[in-house]
Design a protein around this motif. Structure first.
Motif, short mmCIF file in Angstrom:
data_model
loop_
_atom_site.label_atom_id
_atom_site.label_comp_id
_atom_site.label_asym_id
_atom_site.label_seq_id
_atom_site.Cartn_x
_atom_site.Cartn_y
_atom_site.Cartn_z
N LEU A 1 0.83 -1.21 0.00
CA LEU A 1 0.00 0.00 0.00
C LEU A 1 0.86 1.25 0.00
O LEU A 1 0.58 2.20 -0.73
CB LEU A 1 -0.93 0.00 1.22
CG LEU A 1 -1.80 1.24 1.40
CD1 LEU A 1 -2.74 1.44 0.20
CD2 LEU A 1 -2.62 1.12 2.69
N LYS A 2 1.92 1.26 0.78
CA LYS A 2 2.80 2.42 0.86
C LYS A 2 3.76 2.50 -0.33
O LYS A 2 4.45 3.50 -0.50
CB LYS A 2 3.61 2.40 2.15
CG LYS A 2 2.79 2.80 3.36
CD LYS A 2 3.65 2.94 4.60
CE LYS A 2 4.66 4.03 4.58
NZ LYS A 2 4.19 5.36 4.91
N GLN A 3 3.82 1.42 -1.12
CA GLN A 3 4.77 1.32 -2.23
C GLN A 3 6.18 1.54 -1.70
O GLN A 3 6.97 2.31 -2.22
CB GLN A 3 4.43 2.32 -3.34
CG GLN A 3 3.07 2.10 -3.93
CD GLN A 3 2.62 3.19 -4.87
OE1 GLN A 3 3.45 3.86 -5.49
NE2 GLN A 3 1.32 3.37 -5.00
N VAL B 1 1.74 -2.48 14.14
CA VAL B 1 2.56 -1.67 13.23
C VAL B 1 2.01 -0.26 13.20
O VAL B 1 0.80 -0.03 13.28
CB VAL B 1 2.55 -2.29 11.80
CG1 VAL B 1 3.17 -1.35 10.78
CG2 VAL B 1 3.27 -3.63 11.81
N SER B 2 2.92 0.71 13.09
CA SER B 2 2.52 2.11 12.97
C SER B 2 3.47 2.80 12.01
O SER B 2 4.62 3.07 12.35
CB SER B 2 2.59 2.79 14.35
OG SER B 2 2.21 4.13 14.24
N THR B 3 2.99 3.06 10.83
CA THR B 3 3.78 3.79 9.84
C THR B 3 2.91 4.93 9.31
O THR B 3 1.69 4.82 9.28
CB THR B 3 4.25 2.85 8.70
OG1 THR B 3 5.08 3.59 7.78
CG2 THR B 3 3.09 2.21 7.96
N SER B 4 3.53 6.02 8.93
CA SER B 4 2.76 7.19 8.51
C SER B 4 1.82 6.87 7.35
O SER B 4 2.13 6.03 6.50
CB SER B 4 3.70 8.33 8.13
OG SER B 4 4.61 7.91 7.13
N ALA B 5 0.69 7.54 7.33
CA ALA B 5 -0.38 7.26 6.37
C ALA B 5 -0.14 7.98 5.04
O ALA B 5 -0.91 8.85 4.64
CB ALA B 5 -1.72 7.66 6.97
N ASN B 6 0.93 7.62 4.38
CA ASN B 6 1.26 8.21 3.09
C ASN B 6 1.95 7.18 2.21
O ASN B 6 2.48 6.19 2.70
CB ASN B 6 2.17 9.43 3.27
CG ASN B 6 3.50 9.07 3.92
OD1 ASN B 6 3.54 8.40 4.94
ND2 ASN B 6 4.58 9.52 3.33
N ILE B 7 1.94 7.45 0.91
CA ILE B 7 2.71 6.65 -0.04
C ILE B 7 4.17 7.07 0.15
O ILE B 7 4.46 8.25 0.34
CB ILE B 7 2.25 6.92 -1.49
CG1 ILE B 7 0.75 6.68 -1.67
CG2 ILE B 7 3.08 6.14 -2.50
CD1 ILE B 7 0.29 5.25 -1.54
#
Length: 186
Positions: A44-46, A128-134
């Motif tokens: 999703l994040k590529q 998991v917690s990663t910023s909500a951006n590509i």
């Protein structure tokens, strides 16, 4: 909040991806023990899967479950930090293999946020917690700035704090077992 936690846990247990407010920015998350869900986040994040993701845990007990040897300095940093601080630890364990960095490290934060704390505690596991951006695009400062691709790509959007503007990402410190401390992001 109780209903949102229960709905979110159902999605996590089914291997789904969530979009949720954290103590820093809006995050994309999943069960940190589910390799398939972790893979979906990378897609999703590529983002290259060689770039590690951050995990959230509720407390020291959960931290000990996922890190073989916690340096004494880590607990001091957690206690005195005046802003959200993520620590990269050596010798990660009990996590999806594709979540652990090639050098065996893992980035973990104990959030000072009631929703994240309650979610992780009730889920009884790392999330998991990663910023909500590509990857390569700016981190959204508010829910309104999250791209349609991210909104469509998750299985559940937490319906809390959508009006809140987020601060900035956490500080990141690497604490190696050999005593070396490195500030990655102040």
């Amino acid at each position: 909040m109780h209903q949102e936690i229960n709905k979110t846990i159902q999605v996590l247990k089914q291997g789904g991806i969530i979009l949720y407010p954290t103590d820093t920015v809006w995050g994309i998350g999943c069960d940190a023990n589910n390799a398939g869900a972790v893979k979906k986040i990378y897609e999703l994040k590529q983002r290259e899967d060689s770039k590690a993701l951050i995990c959230l845990v509720a407390d020291d007990r959960m931290l000990k479950k996922h890190v073989k040897n916690i340096p004494d300095a880590a607990l001091s940093i957690i206690d005195i930090a005046d802003k959200p601080t993520t620590i990269i630890y050596d010798e990660a364990q009990n996590l999806a293999s594709n979540l652990i960095a090639p050098d065996g490290t893992i980035a973990i934060r104990i959030p000072d946020d009631d929703f994240c704390y309650q979610l992780s505690r009730k889920f009884n596991g790392a999330i998991v917690s990663t910023s909500a951006n590509i990857s390569g695009f700016p981190t959204p400062k508010s829910f309104k700035e999250i791209s349609k691709a991210i909104l469509k790509g998750v299985d559940y959007v937490v319906n809390l704090h959508q009006e809140k503007n987020c601060s900035k990402p956490s500080s990141i410190i690497k604490l190696s077992n050999n005593g070396i401390v490195k500030v990655i992001r102040p």
